[in-house]
Design an enzyme around this catalytic site. Structure first.
Site, PDB file in Angstrom:
ATOM      1  N   LYS A 563       0.881  -1.181   0.000  1.00  0.00           N
ATOM      2  CA  LYS A 563       0.000   0.000   0.000  1.00  0.00           C
ATOM      3  C   LYS A 563       0.904   1.212   0.000  1.00  0.00           C
ATOM      4  O   LYS A 563       2.104   1.077   0.214  1.00  0.00           O
ATOM      5  CB  LYS A 563      -0.900  -0.008   1.235  1.00  0.00           C
ATOM      6  CG  LYS A 563      -0.127  -0.240   2.552  1.00  0.00           C
ATOM      7  CD  LYS A 563      -1.047  -0.302   3.760  1.00  0.00           C
ATOM      8  CE  LYS A 563      -1.776  -1.610   3.941  1.00  0.00           C
ATOM      9  NZ  LYS A 563      -3.221  -1.503   3.836  1.00  0.00           N
ATOM     10  N   ARG A 564       0.352   2.409  -0.252  1.00  0.00           N
ATOM     11  CA  ARG A 564       1.176   3.607  -0.136  1.00  0.00           C
ATOM     12  C   ARG A 564       1.835   3.653   1.243  1.00  0.00           C
ATOM     13  O   ARG A 564       1.285   3.145   2.215  1.00  0.00           O
ATOM     14  CB  ARG A 564       0.314   4.864  -0.360  1.00  0.00           C
ATOM     15  CG  ARG A 564      -0.082   5.083  -1.805  1.00  0.00           C
ATOM     16  CD  ARG A 564       1.130   5.281  -2.707  1.00  0.00           C
ATOM     17  NE  ARG A 564       1.743   6.576  -2.476  1.00  0.00           N
ATOM     18  CZ  ARG A 564       1.569   7.649  -3.248  1.00  0.00           C
ATOM     19  NH1 ARG A 564       0.811   7.574  -4.335  1.00  0.00           N
ATOM     20  NH2 ARG A 564       2.147   8.780  -2.955  1.00  0.00           N
ATOM     21  N   LYS A 569      -0.627   4.209   8.181  1.00  0.00           N
ATOM     22  CA  LYS A 569      -0.748   2.804   7.779  1.00  0.00           C
ATOM     23  C   LYS A 569       0.236   1.907   8.547  1.00  0.00           C
ATOM     24  O   LYS A 569       0.145   0.695   8.514  1.00  0.00           O
ATOM     25  CB  LYS A 569      -0.518   2.670   6.277  1.00  0.00           C
ATOM     26  CG  LYS A 569      -1.592   3.372   5.435  1.00  0.00           C
ATOM     27  CD  LYS A 569      -1.257   3.309   3.944  1.00  0.00           C
ATOM     28  CE  LYS A 569      -2.172   4.129   3.066  1.00  0.00           C
ATOM     29  NZ  LYS A 569      -3.497   3.507   2.824  1.00  0.00           N
ATOM     30  N   THR A 671      -8.766  -1.208   0.328  1.00  0.00           N
ATOM     31  CA  THR A 671      -9.325  -2.094  -0.693  1.00  0.00           C
ATOM     32  C   THR A 671      -8.362  -3.244  -0.967  1.00  0.00           C
ATOM     33  O   THR A 671      -8.780  -4.321  -1.393  1.00  0.00           O
ATOM     34  CB  THR A 671      -9.621  -1.334  -1.997  1.00  0.00           C
ATOM     35  OG1 THR A 671      -8.510  -0.474  -2.290  1.00  0.00           O
ATOM     36  CG2 THR A 671     -10.878  -0.507  -1.883  1.00  0.00           C
ATOM     37  N   LYS A 675      -8.747  -7.474  -1.707  1.00  0.00           N
ATOM     38  CA  LYS A 675      -8.064  -8.256  -2.744  1.00  0.00           C
ATOM     39  C   LYS A 675      -7.358  -9.451  -2.130  1.00  0.00           C
ATOM     40  O   LYS A 675      -7.391 -10.567  -2.664  1.00  0.00           O
ATOM     41  CB  LYS A 675      -7.071  -7.360  -3.507  1.00  0.00           C
ATOM     42  CG  LYS A 675      -7.764  -6.247  -4.299  1.00  0.00           C
ATOM     43  CD  LYS A 675      -6.808  -5.130  -4.728  1.00  0.00           C
ATOM     44  CE  LYS A 675      -7.617  -3.884  -5.127  1.00  0.00           C
ATOM     45  NZ  LYS A 675      -6.771  -2.670  -5.251  1.00  0.00           N
TER      46      LYS A 675
HETATM   47  C1  26Q Z   1      -5.094  16.239  -2.868  1.00  0.00           C
HETATM   48  C2  26Q Z   1      -4.698  17.558  -3.046  1.00  0.00           C
HETATM   49  C3  26Q Z   1      -3.527  17.853  -3.734  1.00  0.00           C
HETATM   50  C4  26Q Z   1      -2.771  16.805  -4.274  1.00  0.00           C
HETATM   51  C5  26Q Z   1      -3.183  15.495  -4.107  1.00  0.00           C
HETATM   52  C6  26Q Z   1      -4.340  15.215  -3.398  1.00  0.00           C
HETATM   53  C7  26Q Z   1      -4.767  13.815  -3.200  1.00  0.00           C
HETATM   54  C8  26Q Z   1      -4.641  12.846  -4.183  1.00  0.00           C
HETATM   55  C9  26Q Z   1      -5.026  11.540  -3.954  1.00  0.00           C
HETATM   56  C10 26Q Z   1      -5.318  13.436  -1.989  1.00  0.00           C
HETATM   57  C11 26Q Z   1      -5.719  12.120  -1.762  1.00  0.00           C
HETATM   58  C12 26Q Z   1      -5.572  11.150  -2.752  1.00  0.00           C
HETATM   59  C13 26Q Z   1      -5.958   9.759  -2.566  1.00  0.00           C
HETATM   60  C14 26Q Z   1      -6.587   9.295  -1.505  1.00  0.00           C
HETATM   61  C15 26Q Z   1      -6.904   7.869  -1.356  1.00  0.00           C
HETATM   62  O1  26Q Z   1      -6.453   7.033  -2.126  1.00  0.00           O
HETATM   63  N1  26Q Z   1      -7.721   7.506  -0.353  1.00  0.00           N
HETATM   64  C16 26Q Z   1      -8.076   6.106  -0.133  1.00  0.00           C
HETATM   65  O2  26Q Z   1      -9.286   5.852  -0.817  1.00  0.00           O
HETATM   66  C17 26Q Z   1      -9.593   4.469  -0.804  1.00  0.00           C
HETATM   67  C18 26Q Z   1     -10.833   4.261  -1.636  1.00  0.00           C
HETATM   68  O3  26Q Z   1     -11.963   4.720  -0.967  1.00  0.00           O
HETATM   69  C19 26Q Z   1      -9.771   3.962   0.628  1.00  0.00           C
HETATM   70  O4  26Q Z   1      -9.938   2.577   0.584  1.00  0.00           O
HETATM   71  C20 26Q Z   1      -8.558   4.320   1.480  1.00  0.00           C
HETATM   72  O5  26Q Z   1      -8.806   3.983   2.822  1.00  0.00           O
HETATM   73  C21 26Q Z   1      -8.243   5.794   1.340  1.00  0.00           C
HETATM   74  O6  26Q Z   1      -7.056   6.110   2.050  1.00  0.00           O
END
Ligand code: 26Q
Length: 832
Positions: A563-564, A569, A671, A675
């Protein structure tokens, strides 16, 4: 069907004879090789063959795509529009072959042409148009929408560079640019005729028109053109083929060069470069402040193009504007597209001349918002001056929405000015900011979290006042993942066993997996199950050897956290456990421990120093443990570089244990946890996100639970959390932290991990130390259970059997019924 003698000759040389089965498809591939790649078989590269095959598969989808589009245009159907800044769709060839049911045909055809399908599949560059879970969720939802025959469009951005590629050098993450388009993208169809203008900057003017209405004119200082780049999204086993429409930015061609002096010409060229920069690169999340302005411009750009496209489709259909919300449901994937609230209002008022009230009614009935985070630092806000300078007209509209909304709040809660302040779309504490979550909530008729716990916490915390005012707007839709890609495609061995055991309907009706429970104690079935798992683990071991040089034993327990990388986490909790286990074996070399292989994968945001340090800690531990003769292979630690969708295909099916160990209350859903479960891994996890529901479905006896609950986490913090006390109280924990601090895993460098160790001892915002002891105890129970293969296999089977709920088909059905009010539409290929 002759394409001219040259192609025929080439096909005949290479392919089976004209009436042999499979000839037509082979012919298509060779024709595409020649006409698309301009290569004859004798000199074609593997990439050429891959592209030729991809084009031939795409050709097969075109008729379904056309029939779907035509049906949606002709019939009275409602279309679900999924607005997302990210779509992490993964490699397309294998999935499209699977969904079209033509994998065997393609394999045979390519064999006849002297090519191996698996080698060609491996060549494909995946479109990394997302950061992680949120982007991958959008992709799973497109797969389910098409499979459930729901009319749908995915709208997003065609980034030229997706999420960076990760390399590990000297144990550190190094980012390289993702050049996914370098060799072209056979799945993409660019539509220069489907394009829209998007304005930025400038100022607004008010005037009264001929009918005496007040009208606002926005005079932007620059315009950018958005061009549609389409990718087909084929449903599984159905004719429905929907579209993912991604916008690429281009300069507006309005320059009459005659009129320019040299200086203006160069300015115009610069303008062109700036315009094309808009869709250049995906922002990695967690990067505070960096490149912020461009990010907001990207969001507005794709939202405006998408809404204009929806209006154009409505016009083409002859539907009056008043019925917009009956034609489209638009889902906002987090706040990233939430400027849609203001932009739809602007289009309806300024361009379609609707009244405020009529426009507001349409906007709210059309839009719905999904929240994906509770972390305060991750809630999106934009500074007012920035917003004002980039989007003056949308900001005016936001102010007016806010004025009217706060009037409503005052009416509902007279005298409660504290509440008014809290709920305002504008944060007035300190530097003024637009609160995007508030904008999205106010502009939507439905707001949902992504797991039961998360939806509850959402109502109790960040959106509490809104849930109080509009309780009926709040609901939960627990996330899901597509079993086509993450089971059928990536675990063909298991898919085959499932077909044989419970019949082949499970992939579109995942609840049927429940029938596996009847085989949970069947010895012959256990054997088949274990054989598949062994093969999957051997395949991953091979990949680990090739990418990292580390030898891992497929018989070991594969304990995986991918995961990231993020502190919440808690990859470092896992790392601390590994260090403590390592130290125990060092102290007692004859300790009878089960053989374990700890595998990590995940990218750290380039600007997130602590996350990068956690990667360095893992690679440092790996270097020591893997080469320690005392350990003698009983423990292995691997950091698998460049975790992405493609690598996930090898990783999920090979896991025995799935690490889902976030601080309770912090992971919205997760998610990856789903998987792993589908593929038969057991979970070690906290009561966080969808883990709660995974445990409910699997049964507590098939899940390894540890750690504080979300409520306990809050209590510990409220009481004044002092992490150092936990280190004082535990010899194991203190020793593990000491070892790290003393340079044991940094070749003697005592400074390298100082920030990490200090942070844990002094603040530990995610309660790593508070959960350490319980985590270790839980891991010991896991090790004990692993010794009993029969019992472990039973638990593994039960996890797959009970994973039906976590199909994205279930999630999409809920969105359709409860939020979008959309229905399936059967696509007939024989269109009139
Ligand atoms: C926001 C502002 C500026 C630059 C980037 C962003 C940005 C980009 C991507 C902020 C957040 C994200 C991604 C968030 C993410 O992946 N959240 C995850 O979403 C999943 C699907 O619902 C969940 O299962 C995870 O728990 C949640 O962390």
């Amino acid at each position: 069907m002759s394409d001219g003698p040259a192609i025929d000759a080439a096909v005949n040389m290479k392919a089976a004879s004209g009436d042999a089965p499979g000839y037509a498809f082979q012919h298509d591939v060779v024709r595409n090789l020649i006409t698309r790649q301009a290569r004859y078989p004798d000199i074609a590269t593997s990439y050429d063959w891959y592209a030729a095959l991809a084009f031939s598969v795409r050709d097969r989808m075109l008729a379904r795509w056309a029939a779907s589009t035509k049906t949606y245009a002709a019939k009275d159907v409602k279309v679900a529009c999924y607005l997302s800044a990210e779509f992490l769709i993964g490699p397309q060839l294998g999935n499209n072959l699977l969904n079209l049911g033509m994998e065997a045909e393609a394999r045979d055809a390519m064999r006849a042409l002297g090519q191996n399908l698996d080698d060609l599949l491996a060549i494909e560059e995946e479109p990394g148009l997302g950061n992680g879970g949120l982007g991958r969720l959008a992709a799973c939802y497109l797969d389910s929408l098409a499979t459930l025959e729901i009319p749908a469009i995915g709208y997003g951005i065609r980034y030229e560079f997706g999420i960076f590629d990760q390399e590990i050098r000297d144990g550190w993450q190094v980012e390289t640019t993702d050049k996914w388009l370098q060799k072209g993208n056979p799945w993409e169809i660019v539509r220069p005729d489907v394009s829209y203008y998007v304005g930025f900057g400038g100022s607004t003017q008010s005037e009264t028109d001929a009918e005496g209405r007040l009208r606002v004119r926005w005079i932007p200082s620059r315009q950018v053109k958005g061009v549609a780049c389409d990718m087909p999204m084929q449903g599984f086993n159905v004719n429905t083929c929907n579209v993912l429409r991604l916008w690429k930015s281009e300069a507006v061609e309005s320059f009459d060069f005659q009129d320019f002096n040299a200086g203006e010409y160069y300015e115009a060229v610069e303008e062109k470069v700036v315009s094309e920069t808009l869709s250049k690169v995906l922002y990695p999340n967690d990067e505070p402040e960096a490149g912020k302005r461009l990010r907001l411009a990207q969001q507005y750009f794709f939202v405006s193009c998408s809404l204009q496209d929806m209006l154009r489709l409505m016009d083409a259909k002859g539907t009056p504007i008043e019925h917009f919300a009956d034609l489209f449901a638009a889902q906002l994937n987090d706040t990233h597209p939430s400027v849609a609230v203001a932009e739809l209002m602007r289009l309806l008022i300024d361009e379609r001349l609707l009244s405020w009230d009529a426009a507001w009614d349409i906007t709210r009935r059309t839009l719905a918002y999904t929240n994906h985070t509770l972390l305060p630092e991750a809630l999106e806000t934009w500074s007012l001056p920035l917003f004002q300078s980039l989007l003056p007209r949308p900001l005016e509209i936001i102010f007016e929405i806010n004025r009217r909304f706060l009037d409503d709040v005052r009416r509902a809660y007279p005298g409660d000015e504290a509440r008014v302040k809290r709920m305002s779309l504008i944060d007035e504490t300190g530097d003024r900011k637009v609160r995007m979550a508030h904008l999205a909530t106010v502009g939507s008729h439905a707001v949902n979290g992504v797991a039961a716990l998360h939806s509850d916490l959402l109502k109790q915390t960040v959106l509490h006042d809104f849930a109080d005012m509009f309780p009926e707007h709040f609901l939960n839709v627990t996330n899901g993942v597509t079993p086509r890609r993450f089971l059928m495609l990536s675990n063909p061995g298991l898919a085959h066993l499932l077909d044989e055991t419970i019949g082949d309907g499970w992939a579109s009706d995942l609840a049927r997996l429940d029938a596996l429970a009847a085989h949970a104690d069947d010895a012959a079935f256990h054997e088949a199950w274990l054989a598949i798992r062994r093969d999957n683990k051997a395949a991953l071991a091979q990949r680990i050897r090739n990418t990292t040089g580390i030898d891992v034993d497929p018989n070991a327990l594969f304990d995986i956290q991918v995961k990231r990388i993020h502190e919440y986490k808690r990859q470092h909790l896992n790392a601390l456990y590994i260090v403590s286990l390592y130290r125990r074996v060092c102290r007692n070399p004859d300790l009878d421990t089960a053989s374990r292989c700890f595998i990590f994968g995940g990218k750290a945001a380039p600007g997130y120093a602590m996350a990068k340090l956690i990667i360095r800690l893992i690679t440092g531990i790996a270097e020591v443990v893997n080469n320690d003769a005392t350990i003698n292979g009983r423990m292995k630690v691997v950091f698998y570089p460049d975790f992405n969708v493609k690598n996930g295909h090898w990783i999920y099916p090979a896991a025995d244990l799935s690490e889902q160990i976030s601080t309770a209350g912090k992971e919205a859903s997760g998610t990856g946890n789903m998987k792993f479960m589908m593929n038969g891994a057991l979970t070690i996890g906290t009561l966080d996100g969808a883990n709660v529901e995974i445990r409910e479905e699997a049964g507590a006896e098939n899940f390894y639970l540890f750690g504080l609950t979300a409520q306990q986490v809050e209590e510990v913090k409220r009481a004044g959390y002092r992490p150092a006390e936990y280190a004082q109280a535990s010899d194991d924990l203190r020793d593990a932290l000491d070892q790290i601090a003393q340079g044991r895993f940094s070749r003697g460098d005592k400074d390298m991990f100082r920030p990490l160790v200090d942070n844990l001892l002094q603040s530990d915002p995610f309660l790593v130390l508070a959960d350490f002891a319980d985590y270790v105890a839980c891991q010991e129970r896991v090790s004990e259970a692993w010794r009993d293969t029969r019992q472990w296999t039973r638990m593994s089977i039960m996890n797959t059997a009970r994973s039906g709920k976590f199909s994205s088909d279930r999630a999409i059905r809920e969105y359709c019924e409860r939020i979008w009010k959309t229905r399936p539409v059967r696509i007939d290929l024989a269109q009139p």
